[in-house]
Structure formats: structure tokens, C-alpha cells
Write an enzyme that holds these catalytic residues in place. Structure first.
Site, short mmCIF file in Angstrom:
data_model
loop_
_atom_site.label_atom_id
_atom_site.label_comp_id
_atom_site.label_asym_id
_atom_site.label_seq_id
_atom_site.Cartn_x
_atom_site.Cartn_y
_atom_site.Cartn_z
N ASP A 30 -10.12 5.93 -2.29
CA ASP A 30 -9.02 6.54 -3.03
C ASP A 30 -9.58 7.12 -4.33
O ASP A 30 -10.81 7.20 -4.51
CB ASP A 30 -7.92 5.51 -3.30
CG ASP A 30 -8.34 4.41 -4.27
OD1 ASP A 30 -9.54 4.31 -4.58
OD2 ASP A 30 -7.46 3.66 -4.72
N GLU B 95 0.83 -1.21 0.00
CA GLU B 95 0.00 0.00 0.00
C GLU B 95 0.86 1.27 0.00
O GLU B 95 0.55 2.24 -0.68
CB GLU B 95 -0.95 0.00 1.20
CG GLU B 95 -2.06 -1.04 1.13
CD GLU B 95 -2.98 -0.86 -0.08
OE1 GLU B 95 -3.13 0.27 -0.56
OE2 GLU B 95 -3.53 -1.87 -0.54
N TYR C 15 -6.70 5.98 4.16
CA TYR C 15 -6.81 4.98 3.09
C TYR C 15 -5.96 3.74 3.40
O TYR C 15 -6.45 2.61 3.33
CB TYR C 15 -6.39 5.60 1.75
CG TYR C 15 -6.16 4.56 0.69
CD1 TYR C 15 -7.22 3.95 0.03
CD2 TYR C 15 -4.86 4.13 0.39
CE1 TYR C 15 -7.01 2.96 -0.90
CE2 TYR C 15 -4.65 3.14 -0.55
CZ TYR C 15 -5.72 2.57 -1.20
OH TYR C 15 -5.52 1.57 -2.13
#
Length: 348
Positions: free
Chosen positions: A134, A33, A116
């Protein structure tokens, strides 16, 4: 059929085979991520494999030097991600006994982990019912429901988060989050999506109204600053050179570079020659100065365009603690400098 059912069926048919989807290990999911922020999957994938090979656990990453982490990150850009990654690994290893926080709320406390990323780790690793929001999610939901709220505003993030939470099946939040992001990445793309083959083409409000390419709405424009960098590459009689570490805050913090002369505009040989001889390298006897290339390299960052020139400066004296070519390549550089080193036969 419900939105989430159509979405998940599409996902199971079309999803890409990505390594971080085959694990619930929060370390690997966190790594992926952070790497995929501001980075395409194709670009990030080799870095993910390099990091998991070099640092198979959070402790391995924590124990590494920052320089080694930055060297491995070289070319991915947005280097604050790598520095935060390293600091967070040390915090998890030292303060949390190597155990990742297991909830969205606790994950948010980690350095470099925003809403996020915390939502992604919490849902993918721990199946916590928290939506990821996102750019892909903004795009899919704004088009499907014809939402014209400005996504540059914080209030809009709350609006879309609430909507995604409502749509998410509480028994399987992970697959819903993966599905909506993948749908935005592969099908509901930013420009000219192929709506004729979309599973939602009968229910998408933006498609019915002919507004697909108008959504999502984003008002804020990024202001780009132009900067002019002149890198001065010293070379002594042994072919050695000098480099320096960028310690000031801002771009490329803690990466290395050749001595830098920043100017207000693109400058010519006379300006470089004068400053090099009188101000920067006044203690050396300069034999020659030459421009390394015919044209300026323009390196584009999100908020800055860097106009870069490389100047070769030969000197009579031997450089104390000079660096040769092989050692030079071991330091972490901004990719534009690293590429230059690779391409040039700089006898340094």
C-alpha cells in the site's frame, strides 16, 4: 542485521493496540481492511466497533438491509465500499456457506477485494506468504532503497511486490506485513519524518542522499471537478418534508437527499425561486423561499468539490406521505446533509 529483523523489533516495541490485530478471524480482518481504505485508523475504529457489535458474523451482515448498512457506514465516505461489503457478505453467507476463502487467489475473486486487501486477509488470517503493498509500503521501500520508479504505474506495483516478497520472512509473513505498514504509518510518514530517531537511519539510502522528502515518486495528479448542489427543503403546514434516493451511479449511490437542483455555478435567490416555482414544485403553492445559511458549504471528495446551498421552501399544501424530523434521521444520508439536519431546527 537483516531489514526484516530490525523492522519487526521496531514493530514489537511501537505497535498500536488495534482490535483487529487480536484476532485471526477473516471476517473481522476483512471488515477492518475495507474500512481503512481511504480512512485513518482513528476515524475507522468507532465504525469497526459499531459493525462488529451490530453484525457479529458475516451472516448477520448478509441478512441486514442495505439501508441499515449504509446508515451505520454514514460519515465514512466512499460508500461503494459499504455496498460491496454487503454484497460480498451475502455471497459468502449464501454461496460459500458462511466460510471465507482461505487463500490469496480465492480472496481476490470477492467483490470489493483487491490485491492489497486479499494479501492482508491471506497473511493475517492464514499466514500465507504474500506481501501487502500500500502507500506505506511504497514509501518505506522507495526511501530505504532509493527507488525512483513512479508508483502511479502498474509496473511499479509489481516491482515493489517482488521486493517485499524477497524481504519477507517466509515463516512469519503476517508480522512482517503488519510491521512495514505500521512503520510507514507511524515512523516513515509522508512529510518530514523524524529520521534522527529512526532504526534505519544508518542504512536508509534516501537519508544518506538527502532525498527522503522526494520519495516516493508519483506523477499522476488528481483532476478535481467543481459541482454546484442546491438542496430544496420543502416544509408543509405540519412541518413535514420530502426526500429522494440517489439511484444514479456515481457519488452517494443509494443514499438519500433532499430534492436536488444542480447548477453550473453558485446561484442566487432569483434563479432558485424561478426554477422551484416553474419547474420543480409547480404543483405546490409556495409561500416563501429562503437560504438556510450565509455562505456556501464546500464538501471535498477525492475527485470533486461540491459547493452546497440549502434552500427552505414553505408550501401551503400538505405533503402526501411527508416525513417528519424523527423519521428523517433514520435514513442514510451523505454526512454533509446529515450534519445539516442535526444542526438545523428544521421543523420537518
Amino acid at each position: 542485521m537483516d531489514f526484516h529483523n530490525i523492522l519487526i523489533k521496531w514493530y514489537l516495541r511501537n505497535k498500536r493496540d488495534l482490535p483487529w490485530r487480536k484476532t485471526v478471524d477473516p471476517y473481522q480482518i476483512w471488515l477492518s481492511e475495507i474500512m481503512l481504505q481511504q480512512t485513518r485508523v482513528a476515524q475507522g475504529m468507532p465504525y469497526f466497533f459499531s459493525f462488529t457489535k451490530e453484525f457479529p458474523t458475516v451472516k448477520h451482515l448478509a441478512d441486514a438491509s442495505e439501508e441499515k448498512v449504509l446508515k451505520l457506514w454514514q460519515g465514512l465516505g466512499y460508500y461503494s465500499r459499504a455496498r460491496n461489503l454487503h454484497k460480498t457478505a451475502q455471497f459468502i453467507s449464501d454461496d460459500l456457506n458462511g466460510v471465507f476463502p482461505d487463500s490469496y487467489k480465492e480472496l481476490l475473486k470477492l467483490k470489493g477485494v483487491g490485491e492489497y486487501t486479499a494479501a492482508a486477509i491471506a497473511s493475517f488470517s492464514y499466514n500465507e506468504s504474500v506481501p501487502v503493498v500500500d502507500g506505506n509500503v511504497f514509501r518505506v521501500l522507495s526511501r530505504y532503497f532509493d527507488i525512483e520508479s513512479d508508483i502511479a504505474l502498474p509496473a511499479t506495483k509489481k516491482e515493489f511486490t517482488a521486493l517485499a516478497q524477497e524481504l519477507m520472512p517466509k515463516d512469519n509473513p503476517a508480522i512482517f506485513n503488519q510491521a512495514i505498514m505500521e512503520f510507514g504509518a507511524l515512523q516513515c510518514v509522508p512529510k518530514n519524518p523524524n529520521c534522527s530517531v529512526c532504526d534505519f537511519n544508518e542504512s536508509c539510502v534516501a537519508l544518506q542522499k538527502g532525498k527522503v522528502n522526494m520519495l516516493p515518486v508519483k506523477s499522476k495528479k488528481v483532476k478535481v471537478t467543481n459541482r454546484y448542489f442546491n438542496y430544496l427543503i420543502l416544509e408543509d403546514s405540519s412541518g413535514n418534508t420530502v426526500i429522494e434516493k440517489r439511484t444514479a451511479k456515481g457519488i452517494w449511490h443509494n443514499l438519500y437527499q433532499f430534492p436536488l437542483l444542480e447548477t453550473e455555478s453558485i446561484v442566487d435567490f432569483e434563479v432558485i425561486s424561478k426554477k422551484a416555482k416553474e419547474e420543480i414544485f409547480s404543483t405546490y403553492n409556495i409561500i416563501s423561499i429562503e437560504d438556510y445559511q450565509e455562505s456556501t458549504v464546500v464538501h471535498k471528495l477525492s475527485h470533486q468539490h461540491l459547493h452546497i446551498q440549502f434552500w427552505k421552501i414553505k408550501i401551503k399544501e400538505k405533503i402526501q406521505n411527508g416525513i417528519d424530523t424523527e423519521k428523517l434521521k433514520t435514513f442514510p444520508f451523505p454526512i454533509v446533509i446529515y450534519n445539516f439536519i442535526e444542526k438545523q431546527e428544521i421543523n420537518c
